[in-house]
Design an enzyme around this catalytic site. Structure first.
Site, PDB file in Angstrom:
ATOM      1  N   LYS A 143      -0.322   7.802   5.082  1.00 44.81           N
ATOM      2  CA  LYS A 143      -0.695   6.571   4.276  1.00 44.81           C
ATOM      3  C   LYS A 143      -0.072   5.934   5.601  1.00 44.81           C
ATOM      4  CE  LYS A 143       0.315   8.402   0.295  1.00 44.81           C
ATOM      5  NZ  LYS A 143       0.547   9.205   0.217  1.00 44.81           N
TER       6      LYS A 143
ATOM      7  N   MET B 246      12.050   4.663   8.509  1.00 50.85           N
ATOM      8  CA  MET B 246      10.789   3.605   7.394  1.00 50.85           C
ATOM      9  C   MET B 246      11.471   2.294   7.594  1.00 50.85           C
ATOM     10  SD  MET B 246       8.827   5.535   4.697  1.00 50.85           S
ATOM     11  CE  MET B 246      10.665   6.174   3.982  1.00 50.85           C
TER      12      MET B 246
ATOM     13  N   ASP C  85      -0.204  14.587   7.032  1.00 47.76           N
ATOM     14  CA  ASP C  85      -0.025  13.289   7.078  1.00 47.76           C
ATOM     15  C   ASP C  85       0.046  12.399   8.694  1.00 47.76           C
ATOM     16  OD1 ASP C  85       0.615  13.163   4.439  1.00 47.76           O
ATOM     17  OD2 ASP C  85       2.478  13.321   4.738  1.00 47.76           O
TER      18      ASP C  85
END
Length: 365
Positions: A164, A279, A142
């Site tokens: 991502k 996030m 990732d």
């Protein structure tokens, strides 16, 4: 057989047997050269394409900074990668077949390891994780696996970026599932590298469920989640007798890409609890408003930590009501972790001036 070897297939990956480009002159994307300041893999960084050069047939042996990429879309990248992924599948299939393991002299099914790499500092990697990544055949990594951790991968392993970011998913979650399954089915040791802990906002549970339903054994190697690692860096106890009797991890992520977090329960605004928001950069103003609306004092101590535990770490300290403006003015970027609660004031970095109307930024040292 999944992903690459089963044709035709409904898998979106197998649709890119050859490049599917709708225009003869695709939009050019320049390689990101400023990413050298980032400890993580940025989506079009030099480091990413050099690390994954094998899957692009060594397209970028020369300095990629000197030319533009002809990758106009995520789909085109996948199309370029498929031939080398197929070759690797065949090599691994042959390797396991020659070993004579399994029934009928055929190689057995491989294992998938979900490995947490911690918040970024390679010294926080566990010994078990280090052993596994040095024995892997293929590692799917990732964005938030730090470059320093990736430098520890064994010399014979293949690395493939599946990260991502907002507006760019190099692989969908379903495509990641298929990649894991395809390589496990030919007997490979497949490692899924994730920042932090794979089972804390890492979608590790989804990957476990998918693979176990397909008969693939999954082993989880925990990592130090960002909340623990970065709290230690701050000197903030997540719980403290008489101050915080619980800790709650929240996602600030908005599923539709909007400005509101997915869910903020009324009981999250508990002055006797510590909140850690993952996030949460884009949704922080809405989150703060809701917490205050539900009764959390506006002067609650809070902190934002950008790129925690890495040499590029920055820390902003402020009262809750002032934190969104602070991180906006300082132009914090992802990943940034947010801490909210009275325990933040216990940090040795929390100066007296932070309890006034001003806020504090701890620069790089």
């Amino acid at each position: 057989m999944a992903l690459i070897t089963k044709l035709p297939s409904s898998s979106p990956l197998t649709q890119f047997k050859t490049p599917q480009i709708s225009t003869p002159n695709p939009t050019f994307i320049r390689f990101t050269t400023s990413c050298s300041a980032s400890p993580f893999t940025e989506k079009h960084s030099v480091e990413r394409y050099q690390r994954d050069s094998w899957v692009f047939n060594n397209e970028f042996n020369q300095n990629p900074c000197e030319k533009q990429s002809n990758f106009s879309t995520r789909d085109y990248e996948i199309a370029l990668q498929l031939p080398e992924l197929k070759k690797l599948l065949q090599v691994l299939r042959d390797k396991r077949g020659e070993s004579g393991d399994g029934e009928g002299g055929k190689g057995g099914v491989g294992n998938v390891f979900l490995v947490g790499t911690g918040p970024g500092d390679p010294d926080l990697l566990t010994l078990k994780a280090l052993k596994v990544i040095q024995k892997a055949d293929l590692l799917l990594y990732d964005r938030l696996v730090s470059n320093d951790v990736l430098d520890l991968v064994g010399p014979d392993a293949r690395l493939l970026y599946v990260g991502k970011t907002a507006g760019y998913h190099s692989r969908t979650q379903e495509e990641i599932h298929e990649l894991l399954l395809s390589f496990a089915e030919v007997g490979a040791n497949v490692v899924r590298l994730k920042g932090g802990d794979p089972l804390v906002f890492g979608r590790g549970g989804e990957e476990m469920d998918f693979l176990q339903q397909k008969g693939i054994q999954v082993k989880v190697i925990p990592g130090i989640t960002a909340a623990s690692g970065i709290a230690a860096e701050l000197g903030v106890p997540l719980t403290h007798r008489g101050i915080a009797n619980s800790v709650r991890f929240l996602t600030g992520h908005s599923r539709k890409g909007g400005a509101d977090p997915l869910f903020v329960a009324e009981n999250a605004a508990d002055p006797d609890s510590t909140l850690v928001v993952y996030m949460g950069l884009s949704t922080l103003p809405a989150l703060v408003s809701k917490l205050i609306l539900h009764g959390l004092p506006p002067d609650t101590p809070a902190a934002a930590v950008e790129r925690g535990t890495t040499p590029q770490q920055r820390i902003a300290l402020a009262e809750l009501k002032d934190l969104p403006d602070k991180i906006t003015s300082e132009q914090f970027v992802s990943p940034t972790l947010i801490f909210i609660g009275k325990v933040v004031a216990l940090s040795p970095l929390w100066p007296q001036s932070c309890t006034s109307e001003s806020s504090c930024l701890i620069p790089l040292v």
